[in-house]
Design a protein around this motif. Sequence first.
Motif, PDB file in Angstrom:
ATOM      1  N   LEU A 323      13.596  44.265   2.889  1.00  0.00           N
ATOM      2  CA  LEU A 323      13.185  45.096   4.032  1.00  0.00           C
ATOM      3  C   LEU A 323      12.403  44.272   5.050  1.00  0.00           C
ATOM      4  O   LEU A 323      12.571  44.458   6.265  1.00  0.00           O
ATOM      5  CB  LEU A 323      12.354  46.275   3.536  1.00  0.00           C
ATOM      6  CG  LEU A 323      11.801  47.220   4.610  1.00  0.00           C
ATOM      7  CD1 LEU A 323      12.917  47.782   5.484  1.00  0.00           C
ATOM      8  CD2 LEU A 323      11.001  48.357   3.967  1.00  0.00           C
ATOM      9  N   LEU A 324      11.584  43.366   4.589  1.00  0.00           N
ATOM     10  CA  LEU A 324      10.825  42.508   5.505  1.00  0.00           C
ATOM     11  C   LEU A 324      11.771  41.626   6.321  1.00  0.00           C
ATOM     12  O   LEU A 324      11.512  41.350   7.503  1.00  0.00           O
ATOM     13  CB  LEU A 324       9.834  41.657   4.713  1.00  0.00           C
ATOM     14  CG  LEU A 324       8.779  40.898   5.524  1.00  0.00           C
ATOM     15  CD1 LEU A 324       7.933  41.858   6.346  1.00  0.00           C
ATOM     16  CD2 LEU A 324       7.887  40.069   4.603  1.00  0.00           C
ATOM     17  N   SER A 325      12.872  41.181   5.726  1.00  0.00           N
ATOM     18  CA  SER A 325      13.870  40.403   6.468  1.00  0.00           C
ATOM     19  C   SER A 325      14.529  41.256   7.546  1.00  0.00           C
ATOM     20  O   SER A 325      14.803  40.789   8.655  1.00  0.00           O
ATOM     21  CB  SER A 325      14.931  39.852   5.512  1.00  0.00           C
ATOM     22  OG  SER A 325      14.413  38.823   4.705  1.00  0.00           O
ATOM     23  N   PHE A 326      14.807  42.519   7.240  1.00  0.00           N
ATOM     24  CA  PHE A 326      15.357  43.432   8.245  1.00  0.00           C
ATOM     25  C   PHE A 326      14.407  43.549   9.436  1.00  0.00           C
ATOM     26  O   PHE A 326      14.844  43.476  10.592  1.00  0.00           O
ATOM     27  CB  PHE A 326      15.562  44.817   7.629  1.00  0.00           C
ATOM     28  CG  PHE A 326      16.903  45.019   6.988  1.00  0.00           C
ATOM     29  CD1 PHE A 326      18.046  45.170   7.756  1.00  0.00           C
ATOM     30  CD2 PHE A 326      17.032  45.072   5.616  1.00  0.00           C
ATOM     31  CE1 PHE A 326      19.287  45.366   7.176  1.00  0.00           C
ATOM     32  CE2 PHE A 326      18.251  45.268   5.009  1.00  0.00           C
ATOM     33  CZ  PHE A 326      19.390  45.419   5.790  1.00  0.00           C
ATOM     34  N   LEU A 327      13.138  43.747   9.150  1.00  0.00           N
ATOM     35  CA  LEU A 327      12.173  44.039  10.215  1.00  0.00           C
ATOM     36  C   LEU A 327      11.819  42.803  11.031  1.00  0.00           C
ATOM     37  O   LEU A 327      11.672  42.876  12.256  1.00  0.00           O
ATOM     38  CB  LEU A 327      10.914  44.652   9.602  1.00  0.00           C
ATOM     39  CG  LEU A 327      11.111  45.999   8.888  1.00  0.00           C
ATOM     40  CD1 LEU A 327       9.832  46.426   8.183  1.00  0.00           C
ATOM     41  CD2 LEU A 327      11.567  47.073   9.871  1.00  0.00           C
ATOM     42  N   THR A 328      11.672  41.657  10.375  1.00  0.00           N
ATOM     43  CA  THR A 328      11.316  40.425  11.086  1.00  0.00           C
ATOM     44  C   THR A 328      12.535  39.724  11.673  1.00  0.00           C
ATOM     45  O   THR A 328      12.393  38.796  12.464  1.00  0.00           O
ATOM     46  CB  THR A 328      10.598  39.453  10.148  1.00  0.00           C
ATOM     47  OG1 THR A 328      11.450  39.141   9.030  1.00  0.00           O
ATOM     48  CG2 THR A 328       9.299  40.046   9.640  1.00  0.00           C
ATOM     49  N   LYS A 329      13.721  40.172  11.232  1.00  0.00           N
ATOM     50  CA  LYS A 329      14.981  39.559  11.664  1.00  0.00           C
ATOM     51  C   LYS A 329      15.027  38.085  11.265  1.00  0.00           C
ATOM     52  O   LYS A 329      15.551  37.239  12.017  1.00  0.00           O
ATOM     53  CB  LYS A 329      15.188  39.732  13.167  1.00  0.00           C
ATOM     54  CG  LYS A 329      15.103  41.176  13.626  1.00  0.00           C
ATOM     55  CD  LYS A 329      15.422  41.331  15.092  1.00  0.00           C
ATOM     56  CE  LYS A 329      15.174  42.760  15.568  1.00  0.00           C
ATOM     57  NZ  LYS A 329      15.822  43.784  14.754  1.00  0.00           N
ATOM     58  N   CYS A 389       9.547  38.919  18.196  1.00  0.00           N
ATOM     59  CA  CYS A 389       9.432  38.770  19.650  1.00  0.00           C
ATOM     60  C   CYS A 389       9.745  37.331  20.067  1.00  0.00           C
ATOM     61  O   CYS A 389       9.430  36.385  19.350  1.00  0.00           O
ATOM     62  CB  CYS A 389       8.034  39.160  20.123  1.00  0.00           C
ATOM     63  SG  CYS A 389       7.666  40.907  19.924  1.00  0.00           S
ATOM     64  N   GLY A 390      10.328  37.202  21.224  1.00  0.00           N
ATOM     65  CA  GLY A 390      10.703  35.875  21.686  1.00  0.00           C
ATOM     66  C   GLY A 390       9.581  35.098  22.334  1.00  0.00           C
ATOM     67  O   GLY A 390       9.644  33.872  22.423  1.00  0.00           O
ATOM     68  N   ASP A 468       0.665  31.265  26.742  1.00  0.00           N
ATOM     69  CA  ASP A 468       1.714  32.244  26.950  1.00  0.00           C
ATOM     70  C   ASP A 468       3.042  31.496  27.057  1.00  0.00           C
ATOM     71  O   ASP A 468       3.586  31.291  28.128  1.00  0.00           O
ATOM     72  CB  ASP A 468       1.438  33.043  28.237  1.00  0.00           C
ATOM     73  CG  ASP A 468       2.395  34.198  28.370  1.00  0.00           C
ATOM     74  OD1 ASP A 468       3.166  34.423  27.431  1.00  0.00           O
ATOM     75  OD2 ASP A 468       2.364  34.868  29.421  1.00  0.00           O
ATOM     76  N   SER A 469       3.542  31.079  25.926  1.00  0.00           N
ATOM     77  CA  SER A 469       4.775  30.284  25.899  1.00  0.00           C
ATOM     78  C   SER A 469       5.762  30.921  24.943  1.00  0.00           C
ATOM     79  O   SER A 469       5.474  31.903  24.280  1.00  0.00           O
ATOM     80  CB  SER A 469       4.482  28.844  25.453  1.00  0.00           C
ATOM     81  OG  SER A 469       4.010  28.838  24.126  1.00  0.00           O
ATOM     82  N   THR A 470       6.942  30.364  24.853  1.00  0.00           N
ATOM     83  CA  THR A 470       7.980  30.886  23.965  1.00  0.00           C
ATOM     84  C   THR A 470       7.820  30.406  22.546  1.00  0.00           C
ATOM     85  O   THR A 470       8.490  30.884  21.657  1.00  0.00           O
ATOM     86  CB  THR A 470       9.368  30.456  24.480  1.00  0.00           C
ATOM     87  OG1 THR A 470       9.405  29.021  24.553  1.00  0.00           O
ATOM     88  CG2 THR A 470       9.637  31.039  25.845  1.00  0.00           C
ATOM     89  N   GLU A 471       6.936  29.455  22.287  1.00  0.00           N
ATOM     90  CA  GLU A 471       6.731  28.955  20.932  1.00  0.00           C
ATOM     91  C   GLU A 471       5.733  29.868  20.222  1.00  0.00           C
ATOM     92  O   GLU A 471       4.529  29.627  20.184  1.00  0.00           O
ATOM     93  CB  GLU A 471       6.219  27.518  20.955  1.00  0.00           C
ATOM     94  CG  GLU A 471       7.226  26.547  21.544  1.00  0.00           C
ATOM     95  CD  GLU A 471       6.696  25.131  21.503  1.00  0.00           C
ATOM     96  OE1 GLU A 471       7.374  24.250  22.018  1.00  0.00           O
ATOM     97  OE2 GLU A 471       5.604  24.913  20.938  1.00  0.00           O
ATOM     98  N   THR A 472       6.266  30.962  19.655  1.00  0.00           N
ATOM     99  CA  THR A 472       5.410  31.991  19.070  1.00  0.00           C
ATOM    100  C   THR A 472       4.710  31.508  17.814  1.00  0.00           C
ATOM    101  O   THR A 472       3.724  32.114  17.392  1.00  0.00           O
ATOM    102  CB  THR A 472       6.245  33.227  18.738  1.00  0.00           C
ATOM    103  OG1 THR A 472       7.315  32.832  17.855  1.00  0.00           O
ATOM    104  CG2 THR A 472       6.834  33.828  19.986  1.00  0.00           C
TER     105      THR A 472
END
Length: 509
Positions: A323-329, A389-390, A468-472
């Motif tokens: 389920l965690l894989s589903f939610l975190t993608k 999130c990206g 504030d970058s794309t490298e989360t």
Amino acid sequence: MSSLVTKRSENLETSKQVADDIDECEATEIDEEEKSDKYEMKERMHDVPEQDREEMEDIINVFDGLENQYNLIEKIGEGTFSSVYKAEDMKYYDYINDWDIDSKVLAKQQKPEGLIHESAISPTKREPKFVAIKKIYATSSPMRILNELEILYLLRGIDTIAPLITALRNEDQVLLILPYYQHTDFRQFYSTFSYKEMSAYFRCLFDALAACEAMQIMHRDIKPSNFLFNVERKHGVLVDFGLAEHHNWPLPKTCPCVSYETADLARESYKDYGPALGYVKNDTRPSKRANRAGTRGFRAPEVLLKCSVQTTRIDIWSAGVILLSFLTKRFPMFNSKDDVDALMEIACIFGKNEMRQVAALHGCTFETNVNTLTEKRVNFRKLILWASCGSASIYKEKLMHKPSIEETVCLDFLERCLELDCNKRITASEAMAHDFLYLDDPTFPFSFQRNDPSFDKPVPDSPPMENDSTETTQHFSRILRDGEDNDSSTQDMSVLKRKRPSDSIDDNL
């Protein structure tokens, strides 16, 4: 009168001749279909890798008469203890196939429950029917093979568990004949499923786990590849009971987690332990032995901590990881090389404080000098948003929005499955009454109210992001704060995995 009798006899002979001609034509058509099917199968065999083709030829040579019953097509799976092949059932229409779950599910979806769809069992419809032939390696223990056969026999008749059709043995060679299920690869849908689609997926999975729990059977290897889900039919089947085991009550009192009294004492005793990195010289304590079967990344904490008293709740943890894989993608969610790394991955989410508690619960201690780990756990919602999130700006924006009802119910179910303390973890029977498993069913009497104000609580402001970058991945340490002050660095987690400081986990080795 005699002429009338003669005319009737001539008509009767004519009708018989017509019927014989029809039967002959049907038989000829069937023979032609069988010939064309065999020709197509031979053509497909040319596309099979040479090594797989040799393995299938060896199976045919070992088991006399197998080729008259099953036509092996291709190799579809391989594991530590067995290999699986797809084959056509040449004699399917000669028997009553009550094991055919696909036909049952299709009949229920096309007609009201209790009625059988005629096309599902019609002997005149010559669609090819397939089975999965599981070849168990000769190195497997005979008792393990017998155990798998007994468990499959006990779990027969359940629509979410793959039944055993038959088994064949020739000296030390064993074949299990199982149904072949049309399913969708997990990687094709896990990142796109909605909450309602997840609900259908896990309702089937937990229905199978509840049946296992009622029989006191631990599957011990719950993972996406062992749960075959058909996206179109919204139905899944649990397979591969090669590592399954029974557990009997009452449980032996060989671990503090068994008794409520010893468990409570263990939960409090962890506070008395001071940091003691390293290993004890000339350790006189007996070594801990416990079953550690399963796939890395899906093992429950009690398995990693070598708890000798394991129950069906280890499968609930594995389902929670899915389920965690589903939610975190993200799949796989955990990808450790050994048990120590696996515990460190879990500690990144649950924090050192809860890890010490669960270790004490199983008679172990947990200590590490990885300074990026925090004492408190990660908020699951923040973790999921961070992973899915990206960018940091999208993360901040979504975090400010209040969670929907579906999201709240899903997170509650996730927390109950991923409970470090096995005694507090939800059981399969309890899970079957949870609202999350019926989000796609408008007739289910939900325990929560859609206008409940508790679902509209505002989300507290999140700590400001430095970049504030794309490298989360740079912001993971800030998510770990969850309201506490933390001066840990925001370095990339991939760097932490490559250059992790030495850590020590004393588990009574």
